[in-house]
Design a protein around this motif. Structure first.
Motif, PDB file in Angstrom:
ATOM      1  N   ILE A  20       1.005  -1.381  -0.148  1.00 25.11           N
ATOM      2  CA  ILE A  20       0.020   0.008   0.002  1.00 25.11           C
ATOM      3  C   ILE A  20       0.928   1.207   0.048  1.00 25.11           C
ATOM      4  O   ILE A  20       0.610   2.274  -0.314  1.00 25.11           O
ATOM      5  CB  ILE A  20      -1.066   0.023   1.168  1.00 25.11           C
TER       6      ILE A  20
ATOM      7  N   GLN B 169       0.215  -4.896  10.729  1.00 19.44           N
ATOM      8  CA  GLN B 169       1.623  -5.645  10.011  1.00 19.44           C
ATOM      9  C   GLN B 169       2.235  -4.360   9.739  1.00 19.44           C
ATOM     10  O   GLN B 169       3.137  -3.669  10.590  1.00 19.44           O
ATOM     11  CB  GLN B 169       1.418  -6.462   9.111  1.00 19.44           C
ATOM     12  N   CYS B 170       2.353  -3.903   8.476  1.00 18.69           N
ATOM     13  CA  CYS B 170       3.193  -2.861   8.320  1.00 18.69           C
ATOM     14  C   CYS B 170       2.582  -1.563   8.480  1.00 18.69           C
ATOM     15  O   CYS B 170       3.507  -0.553   8.757  1.00 18.69           O
ATOM     16  CB  CYS B 170       3.287  -2.740   6.627  1.00 18.69           C
ATOM     17  N   GLY B 171       1.489  -1.498   8.701  1.00 16.00           N
ATOM     18  CA  GLY B 171       0.844  -0.302   9.386  1.00 16.00           C
ATOM     19  C   GLY B 171       0.511   0.795   8.511  1.00 16.00           C
ATOM     20  O   GLY B 171      -0.096   1.830   8.967  1.00 16.00           O
ATOM     21  N   ILE B 172       0.750   0.668   7.277  1.00 20.74           N
ATOM     22  CA  ILE B 172       0.357   1.846   6.329  1.00 20.74           C
ATOM     23  C   ILE B 172      -1.019   1.953   6.282  1.00 20.74           C
ATOM     24  O   ILE B 172      -1.373   2.979   6.118  1.00 20.74           O
ATOM     25  CB  ILE B 172       1.038   1.687   5.072  1.00 20.74           C
ATOM     26  N   CYS B 173      -1.902   0.857   6.087  1.00 18.24           N
ATOM     27  CA  CYS B 173      -3.251   1.075   6.108  1.00 18.24           C
ATOM     28  C   CYS B 173      -3.818   1.254   7.503  1.00 18.24           C
ATOM     29  O   CYS B 173      -5.126   1.374   7.574  1.00 18.24           O
ATOM     30  CB  CYS B 173      -3.929  -0.426   5.691  1.00 18.24           C
ATOM     31  N   THR B 174      -3.148   0.933   8.663  1.00 15.35           N
ATOM     32  CA  THR B 174      -3.518   0.952   9.878  1.00 15.35           C
ATOM     33  C   THR B 174      -4.478   2.323  10.308  1.00 15.35           C
ATOM     34  O   THR B 174      -5.668   2.341  10.872  1.00 15.35           O
ATOM     35  CB  THR B 174      -2.795   0.608  10.938  1.00 15.35           C
TER      36      THR B 174
ATOM     37  N   CYS C 131      -5.950  -3.628   2.569  1.00 17.07           N
ATOM     38  CA  CYS C 131      -4.831  -3.924   3.447  1.00 17.07           C
ATOM     39  C   CYS C 131      -4.150  -5.053   2.705  1.00 17.07           C
ATOM     40  O   CYS C 131      -4.554  -6.214   2.401  1.00 17.07           O
ATOM     41  CB  CYS C 131      -5.223  -4.520   4.897  1.00 17.07           C
ATOM     42  N   ARG C 132      -2.710  -5.139   2.540  1.00 20.87           N
ATOM     43  CA  ARG C 132      -2.273  -6.230   1.718  1.00 20.87           C
ATOM     44  C   ARG C 132      -1.523  -7.263   2.618  1.00 20.87           C
ATOM     45  O   ARG C 132      -1.041  -8.217   2.253  1.00 20.87           O
ATOM     46  CB  ARG C 132      -1.221  -5.352   0.708  1.00 20.87           C
ATOM     47  N   CYS C 133      -1.334  -6.684   3.830  1.00 19.42           N
ATOM     48  CA  CYS C 133      -0.593  -7.679   4.589  1.00 19.42           C
ATOM     49  C   CYS C 133      -1.337  -8.840   5.487  1.00 19.42           C
ATOM     50  O   CYS C 133      -0.864  -9.664   5.489  1.00 19.42           O
ATOM     51  CB  CYS C 133       0.314  -6.732   5.927  1.00 19.42           C
ATOM     52  N   THR C 134      -2.432  -8.035   6.128  1.00 21.17           N
ATOM     53  CA  THR C 134      -2.986  -8.967   7.246  1.00 21.17           C
ATOM     54  C   THR C 134      -4.032 -10.015   6.594  1.00 21.17           C
ATOM     55  O   THR C 134      -4.449 -10.967   7.392  1.00 21.17           O
ATOM     56  CB  THR C 134      -3.881  -8.213   7.957  1.00 21.17           C
TER      57      THR C 134
END
Ligand SMILES: Cc1cc2nc3c(=O)[nH]c(=O)nc-3n(C[C@H](O)[C@H](O)[C@H](O)COP(=O)(O)OP(=O)(O)OC[C@H]3O[C@@H](n4cnc5c(N)ncnc54)[C@H](O)[C@@H]3O)c2cc1C
Ligand code: FES
Ligand code: FES
Lengths: 699, 157, 286
Positions: free
Chosen positions: A166, B98-103, B134-137
């Motif tokens: 993202i 996870q990476c937190g960019i969407c969080t 979200c691409r991570c979770t």
């Protein structure tokens, strides 16, 4: 302190990220900084006759190949990937120059006035020009194929997959001195970037410093590509002696960064009179795109995965990377394995059907066991607990009942994949290419600092490495620190790739912690360094692909259940069940999170994510057109982890990051196959493809 | 140039600028609020989400002019609330970051949802966050986190 | 210089429009993307810009004996939870974009954007919806299907605002809707289909069908609907192929980055059959 290390704690960076306080590269500004944008090739192949630049306002600069102090190559494995196009362009979007200056409006204005005089040449898009070819055998395949009662042959195809992190790619950098350049970026591999920039600038390693910013997802997409833009930016910083920021927007990121290689794999099985598989021949073609980059390494992982979780005595395996005039393809979680595992899993399933055998029992017969020979004639040394894992998965999903029921119930299907993933670099990569080094430093307050180049890109490296040190030293978590690494400070512990961080880097960190514990004197500073030593029993011949390709393997089972609409041909995921053996989870929640995310990517690779190019131009250029799953598309998943500790991993840990992706596609494809009662030989299995199959009565 | 007045994280702000600018750029550049991220710049990913009068919307497709006389809350403001504490603890515990960019966007989507529906079903949660990629979770842990926040935060929403 | 206007009243807006043209911004979810510039740069609007999302006069939903009247800047999210809004339209809205966008996006925006894949257009065409176009001195009411003249084209004059959407009250026994997107939420339609029907004593007394993303504009053909109106429910299943054949020439989809024409056409035809089968099934329910 003696609690089980798998017990979960809050991820140590979670709170800063939730509050919006974590600094991603786009969030960093430096006073007086300039911006950079990129001039790119509009055509797929051509000879650059001239680039006509308009008169530049003062303070605006063009950076192109003429400004490169070193060689015009991004230092990787081969010297083929140019930093800036020089006399030819090889793909649409190939960088020709950076335009640098303060006001973005002016930059785009200059950009739009540049005239590229490029003489078009006929581009190549088909698999014709092999730039790498590998082959190996196991056993004695030729006579086996000669004596076979029959040979069954199938071809499998896979498409592009975009990492779709993202956070798009980017760097910000500044001149630390007239000689020294510092770069802060969204990267997986600090030392790849550093080494590439050192080569591009033709300078002393001390003159390049790379610092990690918070990384907003990577999945392999930030493995090699960042080296390219870092080189460009470093050259620009050296020339202008100003801080510069280079951040991709989504469309740019999607159009020019590396993707998962499209592939075409032909599988042949030699079948004896009793309907047993006695040998397999496989031929793999990967679309490398315009430059080789890491494609050779991706190809070797694909080839080695040829028999996946099975043992087959006789093998003849070969593969090529083909050059095409398209965006270079590269690293993506799984690294060649997803393509091959799709092919072999579908092939085993199709073989069973063609031989009129029950696919489940047929595949079970060939499952690898401890002591078996691997595809490269190495040894499966450690216990393999797949039968137990498969049983657990089938129970969780009520697999056997559903298989029976769906024989007569239309539009419903369930599929199961078995898979393994070699942990760490392929072959002798760890010892010959990486030679990882880690450092632990204790200060006079007994706080311990982990100094490694590993990047936490969401996968939890920060938390798991700190947990290892805290457990081993028996000190509280709060006393152990792992900040964003900086190459001026941390040794080269290798790139954050290949599911090696927990097992290899974590293993070294654990050894360092053990040594620190033995030397521990309260309130006295101490530093411990550990270097990777390849276990002597690992023997690998890079040329012949013989020996132990990996020190250890993680294993998994995925089951996916679907419903396919006979009206719209759309696939609805009903359930996903998984069982994994990752040795030992260093944090259960973190591993389960890797499992959820990896499986979602793997399943979506199989049925949802479409990317194609037309004459070298990618048709899906943004998040609207490149479809990744939303929360509504993903079904709840159930995951079970089994402990199966690996003696050399820290607390028994093996790799977990990539494993969870590689089995999703065949599981969903088999489920769709059951629902529509037509064989699937291509992914993504889109509604358009499903419609074709359902209306095609030849199958 | 126009003068735009709006509430930002509880404080009234007046700013003179081009009102067609994306709210996202104004927040990040003029107010140095970097918690709203640009993931796509076209309304698709939700990384830039903010609350407009308590409801989630994407700041990358909202011109500053449209928030004239209205009230904005960004993650920086929301992080000071009791509701955030409940949500963030549930997120951390469930492994939803996870990476937190969407969080930050995801948390604001959760707030907006719980505000309208304090006891959502899992399916309603999935719809509520369907504009936040979200691409991570793979989303499961996020759904679990919001479910547990709804229970723990009973009475707060 | 581009001029910006945030009118306080509808009158102020219309008066300004009578002097020179403006680029209208409603929720902005189409316009801000269409005129989008690079990150951190102002959108590339070519005309003066007027922002009307917060105009009080253009908010709200009401009804009279004949119709439901939706003020043009009422956000989709508000429509979604309003009892006066027909359930079919709410269903359609719930599958449009995402909660974040629905909070600002409007029906007027969806209409004036005039995309062949505009989701809300499909049910609105079924109901013979009308729109009110108001200028400083005048106001006219025209059929939505006449207002939209082609892909991205409308007959709205530069001095006019779309102020109201008038949905005639419509008596139905049931409805059917399918949006076929690249995924199950937050997706642009590859094709969409809506239908309503009315049954009286086993006779089909009305049926309406509209298709999105299969042609330059929404496809609705009253003449084809008339082919089966008046039939006994028991005879419907024999008419499916005839219906499909009748619609086939109007279904002229394209190949693009989202799908291809063969798929779009086949699914459109399948949806016709599925809709008719749905009616038959519903009618046979005790
Ligand atoms: C990520 C994303 C997802 C989307 N998903 C969908 C989807 O699933 N389905 C779908 O149909 N659409 C979708 N859209 C498109 C868009 O959200 C809708 O069309 C929405 O209804 C537009 O409304 P708006 O008020 O935001 O329009 P605006 O952008 O404000 O306006 C659109 C056009 O209408 C004109 N206009 C607006 N109001 C008036 C008025 N009162 N009088 C005259 N002209 C006017 C504007 O000048 C402009 O040309 C999506 C958009 C995005 C960015
Ligand atoms: S950046 Fe606004 S939705 Fe993606
Ligand atoms: S946590 Fe990385 S995108 Fe959601």
């Amino acid at each position: 302190m003696h609690k089980d290390i798998s017990q979960s704690i809050h991820k140590l960076d979670a709170h800063a990220r939730m509050q919006g306080k974590a600094q991603y590269v786009g969030d960093i500004d430096i006073k007086g900084m300039l911006h950079a944008i990129t001039l790119r090739s509009p055509i797929a192949k051509g000879i650059i006759k001239a680039i006509h630049y308009p008169p530049l306002p003062s303070g605006y600069t063009i950076i192109d190949y003429r400004d490169i102090p070193g060689k015009n190559f991004v230092k990787m494995i081969f010297e083929d990937w140019k930093i800036f196009a020089e006399d030819t362009v090889e793909h649409i979007g190939e960088p020709i120059a950076l335009i640098v200056g303060e006001d973005k409006r002016v930059l785009y204005d200059i950009h739009d006035k540049i005239i590229c005089d490029i003489q078009p040449l006929e581009p190549l898009f088909s698999y014709q020009k092999s730039v790498i070819d590998y082959q190996f055998t196991k056993g004695n395949p030729d006579p086996v194929f000669k004596q076979a009662k029959k040979i069954i042959k199938e071809t499998y195809e896979t498409g592009y997959q975009e990492q779709a992190y993202i956070e798009p790619q980017g760097f910000i950098g500044y001149p630390e001195t007239a000689e020294k350049v510092t770069l802060i970026g969204s990267v997986q591999c600090l030392y790849y970037v550093k080494n590439a920039v050192v080569s591009a600038l033709d300078t002393h390693p001390d003159n390049v410093r790379v610092i990690q910013a918070a990384v907003g997802g990577a999945f392999g997409g930030k493995e090699e590509y960042p080296s390219l833009i870092a080189c460009q930016l470093a050259i620009a910083i050296r020339k202008t002696q100003k801080p510069i920021k280079l951040i991709f927007e989504r469309e740019e990121d999607m159009s020019v960064t590396t993707k998962r290689h499209p592939s075409k794999t032909t599988m042949e099985a030699a079948i004896d009179a009793d309907n047993n598989i006695v040998g397999i021949r496989a031929k793999v073609a990967l679309d490398g795109g315009a430059y080789i980059g890491l494609s050779g390494v991706v190809l070797s992982r694909a080839l080695i995965a040829v028999t996946n979780a099975y043992t087959i005595k006789h093998l003849a395996v070969s593969g090529d990377v083909f050059k095409t005039n398209t965006v270079p393809n590269g690293a993506f979680r799984g690294f060649g394995a997803p393509q091959m595992i799709f092919a072999i899993e579908m092939f085993m399933h199709h073989l069973a059907k063609q031989l009129n055998q029950d696919p489940y029992s047929f595949r079970m017969q060939y499952l690898a066991k401890q002591g078996d020979q691997t595809s490269t004639s190495g040894l499966f040394r450690d216990p393999i607990i797949m039968p137990k894992m498969i049983q657990k998965a089938t129970e969780m999903a009520q697999f056997h009942d559903k298989v029976k029921a769906y024989k007569t119930m239309p539009n419903r299907g369930i599929g199961m994949s078995y898979f393994l993933h070699g942990c760490g670099f392929t072959g002798s990569g760890e010892s010959t290419h990486i030679n990882a080094q880690v450092k632990l430093r204790k200060d006079d307050h007994d706080h311990v600092y982990i100094l490694v180049a590993a990047v936490d890109m969401g996968q939890g490296a920060k938390t798991t490495l700190i947990k290892i040190v805290s457990h081993t030293l028996e000190i509280p978590i709060e006393q152990v620190h792992f900040d964003y690494p900086d190459t001026d400070d941390v040794p080269d512990s290798g790139p954050t790739v290949a599911s090696r961080t927990a097992m290899i880097v974590g293993g070294l960190v654990n050894q360092a912690a053990l040594e620190m514990k033995s030397l521990w004197q309260s309130k006295t500073p101490l530093e411990v360094i550990k270097r990777y030593k390849q276990p002597e029993w690992i023997v690998w011949d890079e040329k012949t692909f013989q020996g132990d390709a990996y020190p250890a393997y993680s294993w998994g089972v995925n089951i996916v259940e679907v419903e396919v609409s006979p009206i719209t041909y759309q696939v609805n995921i009903i359930g996903i069940w998984s069982v994994y053996d990752v040795g030992k989870a260093l944090d259960e929640t973190i591993v389960l999170g890797q499992a959820d995310g990896g499986t979602a990517q793997g399943v979506a690779y199989g049925y949802l994510e479409v990317m194609v190019h037309e004459q070298g131009q990618l048709k899906q250029k943004n998040m609207t057109d490149y479809i990744i799953p939303t929360a509504v598309d993903m079904a709840p998943t159930q995951t079970h982890l089994y402990d199966n500790p690996f003696a050399l991993g820290p607390y028994g840990a093996k790799g977990a990051g990539e494993l969870t992706l590689v089995g999703g596609a065949p599981a969903v494809a088999m489920a769709i196959e059951m629902a529509i009662k037509k064989p699937i030989k291509k992914i993504p299995a889109t509604p358009e493809y499903i419609m074709e199959l359902m209306h095609d009565d030849d199958h | 140039m126009m003068t735009i007045k709006f509430m930002l994280n509880g404080t009234e702000q007046t700013i003179k600028t081009d009102p067609s600018r994306r709210l996202l750029d104004v927040l990040r550049k003029d107010f140095n609020l970097k918690g709203s991220k640009e993931g796509c710049g076209e309304g698709e990913c939700g990384a830039c989400a903010i609350l407009l009068d308590g409801h989630i919307t994407n700041s990358c497709c909202l011109p500053l002019a449209s928030v004239h006389k209205r009230s904005i809350m960004t993650i920086e403001g929301y992080a000071k609330t009791a509701r955030f504490d409940v949500l963030s603890n549930s997120f951390a515990e469930a492994g939803a970051v996870q990476c937190g960019i969407c969080t930050p966007g995801m948390i604001l989507a959760a707030e907006s949802l719980l505000n309208q529906n304090p006891a959502p079903t899992d399916a309603q949660i999935r719809i509520g966050i369907s504009g936040n990629l979200c691409r991570c979770t793979g989303y499961n842990m996020i759904v679990k986190a919001i479910q547990s926040a709804a229970k723990r935060g009973e009475g707060l929403w | 210089m581009v001029k910006h206007l945030i009118p306080n009243t509808l009158n102020e807006a219309l008066e300004a429009l009578s002097k020179h043209p403006y680029q209208i911004i409603g929720g902005g979810t189409d316009a801000m993307i269409q005129y989008r510039n690079h990150s951190d740069l102002s959108p590339r609007f070519k005309a003066h810009v007027m922002y009307i999302m917060n105009l009080k006069a253009l908010q709200g939903i009401s009804s009279n004996d004949a119709a439901i009247i939706i003020q043009s800047m009422t956000p989709l999210e508000t429509l979604n939870s309003h009892a006066l809004v027909p359930p079919l339209l709410r269903k359609v809205i719930l599958e449009m974009a995402s909660p974040a966008l629905r909070y600002v996006a409007t029906l007027a925006g969806n209409i004036v954007n005039a995309s062949p894949a505009g989701d809300a257009l499909v049910p609105l065409y079924l109901w013979d919806t009308e729109v009110v176009l108001q200028s400083h001195q005048n106001s006219r009411k025209i059929r939505l299907s006449e207002c939209i003249t082609g892909p991205k084209k409308t007959g709205i004059r530069a001095d006019e605002l779309l102020t109201q959407i008038i949905i005639p009250k419509h008596d139905e026994s049931g409805h059917y809707y399918q949006k076929v997107g690249g995924r199950r939420a937050d997706a642009i339609a590859k094709i969409s289909f809506a239908g309503t029907y009315k049954i009286n004593n086993n006779t089909l007394t009305d049926i309406r069908m509209a298709f999105g993303a299969v042609s330059a504009t929404i496809v609705r053909q009253r003449d084809i609907e008339n082919m089966i109106i008046g039939l006994n429910i028991n005879d419907l299943s024999t008419k499916i192929e005839q219906l499909q054949a009748a619609y086939a020439p109007y279904i002229q989809p394209i190949d693009d980055q989202r799908s291809n024409r063969v798929y779009r056409k086949q699914v459109a035809l399948n949806l016709i059959a599925d809709f008719i089968n749905h009616i038959i099934k519903e009618a046979s329910r005790p």
